[in-house]
Design an enzyme around this catalytic site. Structure first.
Site, mmCIF file in Angstrom:
data_model
loop_
_atom_site.group_PDB
_atom_site.id
_atom_site.type_symbol
_atom_site.label_atom_id
_atom_site.label_comp_id
_atom_site.label_asym_id
_atom_site.label_seq_id
_atom_site.Cartn_x
_atom_site.Cartn_y
_atom_site.Cartn_z
ATOM 1 N N TYR A 155 0.848 -1.184 0.000
ATOM 2 C CA TYR A 155 0.000 0.000 0.000
ATOM 3 C C TYR A 155 0.886 1.237 0.000
ATOM 4 O O TYR A 155 1.472 1.619 1.027
ATOM 5 C CB TYR A 155 -0.915 0.023 1.227
ATOM 6 C CG TYR A 155 -2.034 -0.995 1.224
ATOM 7 C CD1 TYR A 155 -2.322 -1.757 0.111
ATOM 8 C CD2 TYR A 155 -2.812 -1.188 2.358
ATOM 9 C CE1 TYR A 155 -3.351 -2.687 0.109
ATOM 10 C CE2 TYR A 155 -3.844 -2.113 2.369
ATOM 11 C CZ TYR A 155 -4.110 -2.862 1.246
ATOM 12 O OH TYR A 155 -5.138 -3.777 1.270
ATOM 13 N N LEU A 173 -18.861 -2.405 -0.579
ATOM 14 C CA LEU A 173 -19.875 -1.596 -1.257
ATOM 15 C C LEU A 173 -19.787 -1.741 -2.771
ATOM 16 O O LEU A 173 -20.332 -0.928 -3.514
ATOM 17 C CB LEU A 173 -19.737 -0.125 -0.856
ATOM 18 C CG LEU A 173 -19.961 0.177 0.632
ATOM 19 C CD1 LEU A 173 -19.672 1.635 0.937
ATOM 20 C CD2 LEU A 173 -21.386 -0.184 1.064
ATOM 21 N N GLY A 174 -19.088 -2.781 -3.253
ATOM 22 C CA GLY A 174 -18.896 -2.962 -4.681
ATOM 23 C C GLY A 174 -17.639 -2.263 -5.156
ATOM 24 O O GLY A 174 -16.868 -1.713 -4.373
#
Length: 314
Positions: free
Chosen positions: A70, A227-228
């Protein structure tokens, strides 16, 4: 100083636990954590990244999901600077990929045993830890994203051998799996699995059988893309009419409905929504206080014709 066990509803900082409590790799934690992937957006403002993480602690978040890849270590370094020992925050990382600044994607796979070990060592260094409480092995068996080919096609047993060795050496506390199939999870159970991270949300429920197995085995289910996403086949939960209607009825946001549904769906679900926006962070935490009555749950469960798939919340 950590809060005594008789006060499980508050974190070490004295904040109410975000979303209530759950067990995670042998610890009691808040059900809502924080995913650090989007901290990379704050690379040019390190102070803002530190402030975001400190705000997590203040809001009752006590587990943070990160990875060395990250932001090429930026997220880990920010966590090292922001999180204090007295916060008693559980840091969870993952291995199986590494940054790639030259390829078409920002990541390349790193699935070989020696790469997994090197990645754990890198995480230990940038996090400033002697031991990472839980490390997830990110495979490519399922879900969107990269697929292993060539020398990156590594047998599960070979990967688990190095992960269990790292656990025996005390460098990691527990082993998790990410982007895995049901058969892979079943094969891995004898190694002692504490967490599964797969793509899963109200509109993407193909892994119900795996969620049930995790519930039966005491394994935390920590979905990514709650949330997709923009990936094909992963529609946005916040665009679903039933979600929008529930949000309007309860005077909350569609995102809060999507997160609240996950918390209501099964007791072993923990969330790690990520953001680089302090207001979004607070809204995500408030989703833990959203109560969905039976009528609302039934309407949400029935989305795409799947009415309460396996009643995990009973």
């Amino acid at each position: 100083m950590a809060v005594p066990a008789r006060f499980p509803q508050v974190t070490a900082s004295g904040a109410p636990r975000a979303g209530g409590t759950a067990r995670f790799a042998g610890r009691t934690v808040s059900r809502i954590g924080f995913g650090a992937m989007q901290l990379e957006r704050l690379r040019t403002d390190r102070g803002a990244a530190i402030a975001m993480l400190r705000r997590c602690v203040e809001l009752g978040v006590d587990h943070i999901d990160t990875a060395q890849f990250y932001g090429h270590g930026f997220a880990n370094e920010a966590i090292r600077e922001a999180v204090r020992p007295e916060d008693d925050v559980m840091v969870v990382s993952k291995v199986g990929a590494e940054p790639d600044s030259e390829g078409p994607l920002p990541l390349r796979l790193a699935q070989r045993p020696e790469q997994l070990r090197a990645s754990v060592e890198d995480n230990l260094t940038t996090l400033g830890l002697d031991r990472i409480p839980l490390v997830n092995l990110r495979r490519t068996d399922t879900g969107p994203g990269l697929r292993a080919t060539g020398d990156q096609l590594v047998a599960l047993d070979d990967q688990l051998a190095v992960m269990t060795a790292l656990r025996d050496e005390g460098k990691i506390g527990a082993i998790g799996l990410s982007s895995v199939s049901l058969d892979v999870l079943r094969s891995a159970l004898p190694a002692g699995i504490a967490c599964v991270q797969n793509a899963y949300n109200l509109l993407a429920r193909d892994d119900e059988d795996m969620l049930r197995l995790c519930l039966d085995e005491g394994i935390a289910w920590v979905p990514y893309f709650p949330l997709g996403s923009a990936f094909d086949g992963m529609p946005k939960v916040t665009d679903e009419p039933a979600v929008i209607a529930a949000a309007r009825e309860l005077d909350v946001t569609p995102a809060q409905i999507g997160l609240a549904w996950l918390l209501h769906h099964a007791p072993n679900v923990l969330l790690i929504p990520g953001t680089a926006d302090p207001e979004h962070l607070e809204a995500n935490v408030r989703a833990g206080a959203v109560t969905l009555d039976e009528a609302t749950l039934s309407a949400l469960d029935a989305v795409r014709g799947r009415s309460g798939d396996i009643a995990l919340n009973q």
